[in-house]
Design a protein around this motif. Sequence first.
Motif, PDB file in Angstrom:
ATOM      1  N   VAL A 122     -44.734 -13.718  68.687  1.00  0.00           N
ATOM      2  CA  VAL A 122     -43.983 -14.795  68.046  1.00  0.00           C
ATOM      3  C   VAL A 122     -44.744 -16.112  68.168  1.00  0.00           C
ATOM      4  CG1 VAL A 122     -41.711 -13.760  68.344  1.00  0.00           C
ATOM      5  CG2 VAL A 122     -42.637 -15.233  70.154  1.00  0.00           C
ATOM      6  N   ILE A 123     -44.468 -17.008  67.245  1.00  0.00           N
ATOM      7  CA  ILE A 123     -44.953 -18.379  67.330  1.00  0.00           C
ATOM      8  C   ILE A 123     -43.731 -19.260  67.542  1.00  0.00           C
ATOM      9  CG2 ILE A 123     -46.087 -20.283  66.125  1.00  0.00           C
ATOM     10  CD1 ILE A 123     -47.750 -18.235  64.617  1.00  0.00           C
ATOM     11  N   ILE A 124     -43.787 -20.098  68.573  1.00  0.00           N
ATOM     12  CA  ILE A 124     -42.635 -20.909  68.951  1.00  0.00           C
ATOM     13  C   ILE A 124     -42.969 -22.396  68.855  1.00  0.00           C
ATOM     14  CG2 ILE A 124     -41.722 -19.121  70.463  1.00  0.00           C
ATOM     15  CD1 ILE A 124     -42.771 -20.774  72.859  1.00  0.00           C
ATOM     16  N   ALA A 125     -41.919 -23.218  68.832  1.00  0.00           N
ATOM     17  CA  ALA A 125     -42.064 -24.669  68.838  1.00  0.00           C
ATOM     18  C   ALA A 125     -40.831 -25.275  69.505  1.00  0.00           C
ATOM     19  CB  ALA A 125     -42.197 -25.199  67.407  1.00  0.00           C
ATOM     20  N   ARG A 126     -40.908 -26.556  69.848  1.00  0.00           N
ATOM     21  CA  ARG A 126     -39.735 -27.244  70.402  1.00  0.00           C
ATOM     22  C   ARG A 126     -38.681 -27.422  69.316  1.00  0.00           C
ATOM     23  NH1 ARG A 126     -39.407 -30.418  75.242  1.00  0.00           N
ATOM     24  NH2 ARG A 126     -37.784 -31.604  74.142  1.00  0.00           N
ATOM     25  N   ALA A 127     -37.432 -27.218  69.684  1.00  0.00           N
ATOM     26  CA  ALA A 127     -36.338 -27.361  68.716  1.00  0.00           C
ATOM     27  C   ALA A 127     -36.233 -28.793  68.195  1.00  0.00           C
ATOM     28  CB  ALA A 127     -35.018 -26.936  69.356  1.00  0.00           C
ATOM     29  N   VAL A 131     -42.498 -29.790  64.566  1.00  0.00           N
ATOM     30  CA  VAL A 131     -42.846 -28.547  63.871  1.00  0.00           C
ATOM     31  C   VAL A 131     -41.590 -27.713  63.639  1.00  0.00           C
ATOM     32  CG1 VAL A 131     -44.156 -26.391  64.013  1.00  0.00           C
ATOM     33  CG2 VAL A 131     -45.194 -28.532  64.792  1.00  0.00           C
ATOM     34  N   LYS A 132     -41.216 -27.563  62.368  1.00  0.00           N
ATOM     35  CA  LYS A 132     -40.038 -26.773  62.008  1.00  0.00           C
ATOM     36  C   LYS A 132     -40.410 -25.499  61.252  1.00  0.00           C
ATOM     37  CE  LYS A 132     -37.431 -30.078  63.603  1.00  0.00           C
ATOM     38  NZ  LYS A 132     -36.806 -29.937  64.941  1.00  0.00           N
ATOM     39  N   THR A 133     -41.591 -25.500  60.644  1.00  0.00           N
ATOM     40  CA  THR A 133     -42.095 -24.338  59.902  1.00  0.00           C
ATOM     41  C   THR A 133     -43.572 -24.169  60.229  1.00  0.00           C
ATOM     42  OG1 THR A 133     -42.840 -25.581  57.957  1.00  0.00           O
ATOM     43  CG2 THR A 133     -40.519 -24.893  58.000  1.00  0.00           C
ATOM     44  N   LEU A 134     -44.138 -23.034  59.844  1.00  0.00           N
ATOM     45  CA  LEU A 134     -45.565 -22.827  60.070  1.00  0.00           C
ATOM     46  C   LEU A 134     -46.398 -23.890  59.361  1.00  0.00           C
ATOM     47  CD1 LEU A 134     -46.065 -18.943  59.865  1.00  0.00           C
ATOM     48  CD2 LEU A 134     -45.767 -20.375  61.890  1.00  0.00           C
ATOM     49  N   ALA A 135     -45.964 -24.309  58.186  1.00  0.00           N
ATOM     50  CA  ALA A 135     -46.713 -25.318  57.436  1.00  0.00           C
ATOM     51  C   ALA A 135     -46.841 -26.622  58.216  1.00  0.00           C
ATOM     52  CB  ALA A 135     -46.042 -25.579  56.088  1.00  0.00           C
ATOM     53  N   ASP A 136     -45.858 -26.919  59.075  1.00  0.00           N
ATOM     54  CA  ASP A 136     -45.881 -28.153  59.850  1.00  0.00           C
ATOM     55  C   ASP A 136     -46.953 -28.145  60.936  1.00  0.00           C
ATOM     56  OD1 ASP A 136     -43.711 -29.111  58.401  1.00  0.00           O
ATOM     57  OD2 ASP A 136     -42.243 -28.325  59.836  1.00  0.00           O
ATOM     58  N   ILE A 137     -47.543 -26.983  61.191  1.00  0.00           N
ATOM     59  CA  ILE A 137     -48.565 -26.876  62.236  1.00  0.00           C
ATOM     60  C   ILE A 137     -49.871 -27.547  61.809  1.00  0.00           C
ATOM     61  CG2 ILE A 137     -50.077 -25.167  63.377  1.00  0.00           C
ATOM     62  CD1 ILE A 137     -47.607 -23.427  63.753  1.00  0.00           C
ATOM     63  N   GLY A 139     -52.656 -29.891  61.317  1.00  0.00           N
ATOM     64  CA  GLY A 139     -52.981 -31.132  62.004  1.00  0.00           C
ATOM     65  C   GLY A 139     -52.447 -31.238  63.414  1.00  0.00           C
ATOM     66  N   LYS A 140     -51.756 -30.201  63.897  1.00  0.00           N
ATOM     67  CA  LYS A 140     -51.156 -30.242  65.233  1.00  0.00           C
ATOM     68  C   LYS A 140     -51.998 -29.451  66.241  1.00  0.00           C
ATOM     69  CE  LYS A 140     -47.363 -32.322  63.721  1.00  0.00           C
ATOM     70  NZ  LYS A 140     -47.511 -32.224  62.263  1.00  0.00           N
ATOM     71  N   MET A 141     -51.559 -29.481  67.504  1.00  0.00           N
ATOM     72  CA  MET A 141     -52.201 -28.729  68.584  1.00  0.00           C
ATOM     73  C   MET A 141     -51.367 -27.482  68.886  1.00  0.00           C
ATOM     74  SD  MET A 141     -54.670 -28.419  70.791  1.00  0.00           S
ATOM     75  CE  MET A 141     -55.435 -30.041  70.996  1.00  0.00           C
ATOM     76  N   VAL A 142     -52.029 -26.330  68.911  1.00  0.00           N
ATOM     77  CA  VAL A 142     -51.373 -25.044  69.150  1.00  0.00           C
ATOM     78  C   VAL A 142     -51.893 -24.448  70.455  1.00  0.00           C
ATOM     79  CG1 VAL A 142     -50.965 -22.723  68.251  1.00  0.00           C
ATOM     80  CG2 VAL A 142     -51.139 -24.653  66.672  1.00  0.00           C
ATOM     81  N   GLY A 143     -51.004 -23.867  71.227  1.00  0.00           N
ATOM     82  CA  GLY A 143     -51.388 -23.213  72.472  1.00  0.00           C
ATOM     83  C   GLY A 143     -51.426 -21.705  72.316  1.00  0.00           C
ATOM     84  N   PHE A 144     -52.542 -21.097  72.714  1.00  0.00           N
ATOM     85  CA  PHE A 144     -52.664 -19.649  72.794  1.00  0.00           C
ATOM     86  C   PHE A 144     -52.889 -19.272  74.259  1.00  0.00           C
ATOM     87  CE2 PHE A 144     -54.569 -20.239  68.378  1.00  0.00           C
ATOM     88  CZ  PHE A 144     -53.401 -19.870  67.722  1.00  0.00           C
ATOM     89  N   GLY A 145     -52.831 -17.967  74.547  1.00  0.00           N
ATOM     90  CA  GLY A 145     -53.060 -17.507  75.913  1.00  0.00           C
ATOM     91  C   GLY A 145     -54.538 -17.329  76.194  1.00  0.00           C
ATOM     92  N   ASP A 146     -54.932 -16.111  76.468  1.00  0.00           N
ATOM     93  CA  ASP A 146     -56.329 -15.765  76.736  1.00  0.00           C
ATOM     94  C   ASP A 146     -56.998 -15.344  75.433  1.00  0.00           C
ATOM     95  OD1 ASP A 146     -58.586 -13.795  77.570  1.00  0.00           O
ATOM     96  OD2 ASP A 146     -57.986 -14.671  79.483  1.00  0.00           O
ATOM     97  N   PHE A 147     -58.305 -15.576  75.324  1.00  0.00           N
ATOM     98  CA  PHE A 147     -59.033 -15.145  74.128  1.00  0.00           C
ATOM     99  C   PHE A 147     -58.803 -13.665  73.853  1.00  0.00           C
ATOM    100  CE2 PHE A 147     -62.627 -13.072  72.117  1.00  0.00           C
ATOM    101  CZ  PHE A 147     -62.867 -13.864  71.014  1.00  0.00           C
ATOM    102  N   ALA A 148     -58.752 -12.851  74.919  1.00  0.00           N
ATOM    103  CA  ALA A 148     -58.626 -11.402  74.765  1.00  0.00           C
ATOM    104  C   ALA A 148     -57.191 -10.929  74.651  1.00  0.00           C
ATOM    105  CB  ALA A 148     -59.307 -10.691  75.942  1.00  0.00           C
ATOM    106  N   GLN A 192     -47.745 -28.532  70.308  1.00  0.00           N
ATOM    107  CA  GLN A 192     -46.610 -28.577  69.390  1.00  0.00           C
ATOM    108  C   GLN A 192     -46.115 -27.200  68.950  1.00  0.00           C
ATOM    109  OE1 GLN A 192     -49.334 -31.102  68.904  1.00  0.00           O
ATOM    110  NE2 GLN A 192     -47.875 -31.922  70.393  1.00  0.00           N
ATOM    111  N   ALA A 193     -46.920 -26.175  69.189  1.00  0.00           N
ATOM    112  CA  ALA A 193     -46.526 -24.791  68.885  1.00  0.00           C
ATOM    113  C   ALA A 193     -47.357 -23.870  69.750  1.00  0.00           C
ATOM    114  CB  ALA A 193     -46.731 -24.476  67.403  1.00  0.00           C
ATOM    115  N   GLY A 194     -46.932 -22.618  69.862  1.00  0.00           N
ATOM    116  CA  GLY A 194     -47.678 -21.672  70.683  1.00  0.00           C
ATOM    117  C   GLY A 194     -47.362 -20.238  70.318  1.00  0.00           C
ATOM    118  N   GLY A 195     -48.274 -19.350  70.651  1.00  0.00           N
ATOM    119  CA  GLY A 195     -48.092 -17.931  70.367  1.00  0.00           C
ATOM    120  C   GLY A 195     -48.035 -17.115  71.637  1.00  0.00           C
TER     121      GLY A 195
END
Length: 291
Positions: A122-127, A131-137, A139-148, A192-195
């Motif tokens: 899932v991709i999440i964001a603060r309520a 960011v309310k939709t994927l399109a809002d991402i 220009g924003k900063m996204v957090g992922f976990g490990d490269f692998a 602003q969002a994360g997976g």
Amino acid sequence: MKRRSFLVAFTVGGLSLAFDHASGQSAPNPAKLRVALLPDENASTIIQNAAPLKAYLEHSLGKDIELVVTTDYSSMIEAMRFGRIEVAYFGPLSYVLAKSKAPEIEPFAVGVSKGSPTYKSVIIARADGPVKTLADIRGKMVGFGDFASTSSHLIPRALLARDGLIGDTDYKYVLLGAHDAVARAVQSGQVQAGGLSQEIFKSLVAKGSIDGDKLIILAESDPIPNYPITMQGYLAPEFKVSIRKAFLELNDKDILKTFRAEGFVATDDHAYDILRETAKLLDLDLAKFKG
């Protein structure tokens, strides 16, 4: 992100010494079986929760069991590659990466949840965030976990690419290591969002580690082949049969919680071709991964 090549081994009794290359063992039927669990959450929590697994395997296999949690995914891949562990619970992508470096390793069991050997990202964001939709991402900063990580990197990137959003072009991203770190970073506004894994997200909400009311799910992925249990190909054939049997016959609910699964079914390498294909679509050269 700078990667560490050492690994940390935890046992139920406490912290053991770090392995080095010379301590790698290649015995076909070792007296001690080293079992690595994926470092997708806090290491001490993983080991504490896996104590019943250790006892079960010691009883089933008649051997000493050492549970290992490496510092990151790449350390786990290298530990498998150089024979420092015999059995490993990989994420789908980290398994594919490990297999590319150590072709002899064998996936033999996969967790089943709600009757299916698959899970979702899932991709999440603060309520209350921007960011309310994927399109809002854009220009924003996204957090992922490990490269692998499959569900905390590869698949969320693929979801964004499907919406025309390419990392480092349409948005910036940071690798935060573990799924729980991604969820906390989104909640705190660090990103602003994360997976992350849908199951881990639900678990973090249920435990109160994050506030589910403060977060929203923007998108969820198609089903992904679940995490495989793998073993070294050089192990004695009769010992491999025993290991396979121990996992496939595992039905203790408390132990299965370690794997967020209801049980295990048999699997093989071909089940993970979809991850190789997804990596190609994203132009991720897995052969260049520095494990």
